[in-house]
Design a protein around this motif. Structure first.
Motif, PDB file in Angstrom:
ATOM      1  N   SER A 273       0.830  -1.207   0.000  1.00 32.24           N
ATOM      2  CA  SER A 273       0.000   0.000   0.000  1.00 32.24           C
ATOM      3  C   SER A 273       0.860   1.251   0.000  1.00 32.24           C
ATOM      4  O   SER A 273       0.557   2.238  -0.701  1.00 32.24           O
ATOM      5  CB  SER A 273      -0.919   0.007   1.220  1.00 32.24           C
TER       6      SER A 273
ATOM      7  N   PHE B  12       2.203   1.804  -3.564  1.00 34.45           N
ATOM      8  CA  PHE B  12       1.256   2.109  -4.626  1.00 34.45           C
ATOM      9  C   PHE B  12       0.374   3.323  -4.333  1.00 34.45           C
ATOM     10  O   PHE B  12      -0.228   3.876  -5.258  1.00 34.45           O
ATOM     11  CB  PHE B  12       0.374   0.886  -4.915  1.00 34.45           C
TER      12      PHE B  12
ATOM     13  N   THR C 195      -0.643   5.700  -7.253  1.00 34.51           N
ATOM     14  CA  THR C 195      -2.066   5.761  -7.603  1.00 34.51           C
ATOM     15  C   THR C 195      -2.541   7.210  -7.619  1.00 34.51           C
ATOM     16  O   THR C 195      -3.377   7.599  -8.465  1.00 34.51           O
ATOM     17  CB  THR C 195      -2.891   4.950  -6.591  1.00 34.51           C
TER      18      THR C 195
ATOM     19  N   GLY D 125      -4.076   8.957 -10.778  1.00 31.44           N
ATOM     20  CA  GLY D 125      -5.416   9.513 -10.651  1.00 31.44           C
ATOM     21  C   GLY D 125      -5.494  10.960 -11.110  1.00 31.44           C
ATOM     22  O   GLY D 125      -6.472  11.372 -11.748  1.00 31.44           O
TER      23      GLY D 125
END
Length: 293
Positions: free
Chosen positions: A240, A243, A247, A251
């Motif tokens: 986590s 990423f 992310t 995004g």
């Protein structure tokens, strides 16, 4: 119901197997035995006890009576009792289950009823030797499974049955030891009584060790299970952490705005990749420095 009667030199032995209440009262009528004692003798799950009534001393002992691997957790299913009614010239034994050692004793000779009773009690308590050794071996196997095998697992269900069996045997032996401490015998039988007491104490010590080992194995199993869960959570947290910033970047550049200046850069794609790889490298070395990986 079956019964056996044998007259020795100075006393008589009456052995009664699987009697009904009316049959037992009929057989023991000449001895004027209290009905409450006979009820205790017929009660299936009665714990070891000693009680004096008139000329008779009433004693109950229990013998382990199933295969050690059977998964039972009650006194009545793991053991069966023999009730003794003893006085100067008579010994009456009452039991529901046949015992092989009683049949063997029918061929032997004894000087007094106490000697016969102590021999039966010794044979009864020796029935705990096999389950005690079996439980000790099982604890050793469980410890090897956990500590010596890479992915060792123990069955919590079987560990529960083993611990319960050890606890019940320990309780029965403790009650038996209390009865033996209350028992007064002739001088010539004191040595036999002491041998029985020492055997009981030895079994109790072994069972104490089994119970302690079972609890330790259970605690270790819980700790290892928690550690495995923590390792999984740690791995997920690390993924986590890698990423989440990537992310976020993806995004942002995935939003459908009409005007985004970076989208017109000739090297924008490669710069974005470089930033994401750089962030991943920084996170990796930070985790390495903190010894998270």
């Amino acid at each position: 119901m079956t019964h056996f009667k044998k007259t020795f030199g100075k006393f008589q032995w009456l052995d009664i197997e699987k009697p009904k209440q009316r049959e037992l009262i009929g057989l023991t009528h000449p001895f004027s035995i209290d009905i409450n004692l006979l009820d205790d003798a017929l009660e299936h799950g009665h714990l070891p006890k000693l009680e004096k009534h008139g000329d008779f001393t009433f004693i109950i002992f229990r013998a382990f009576s199933v295969e050690p691997h059977h998964n039972h957790t009650t006194v009545a299913k793991l053991s069966n009792k023999v009730a003794f009614l003893i006085k100067e010239d008579h010994l009456i034994t009452i039991h529901q289950k046949p015992f092989a050692f009683l049949n063997k004793l029918q061929e032997e000779e004894f000087d007094n009823p106490e000697a016969l009773m102590l021999t039966i009690v010794y044979d009864m308590l020796q029935t705990f030797a096999e389950p005690v050794n079996w439980l000790s071996d099982k604890m050793d196997e469980n410890e090897k499974e956990i500590f010596l095998k890479k992915h060792g697992e123990v069955s919590i269900q079987q560990l529960y049955y083993q611990k319960s069996k050890a606890r019940i045997c320990r309780k029965l032996l403790q009650f038996s030891h209390n009865v033996l401490n209350q028992l007064a015998v002739r001088p010539e039988n004191i040595s036999d009584l002491q041998d029985i007491k020492e055997s009981v104490v030895n079994y109790m010590l072994q069972l104490d060790e089994v119970i302690e080992d079972a609890q330790a194995i259970l605690n270790t199993h819980i700790s290892l299970t928690a550690q495995k869960s923590n390792d999984v959570m740690k791995l997920l947290t690390i993924f986590s952490a890698f990423f989440l910033p990537l992310t976020f970047i993806v995004g942002v550049y995935g939003m459908n705005f009409t005007y985004m200046p970076e989208l017109d850069w000739h090297l924008g794609y490669y710069v974005t990749w470089a930033i994401m790889i750089g962030i991943s490298i920084i996170i990796f070395f930070w985790f390495k420095r903190k010894k998270f990986v």
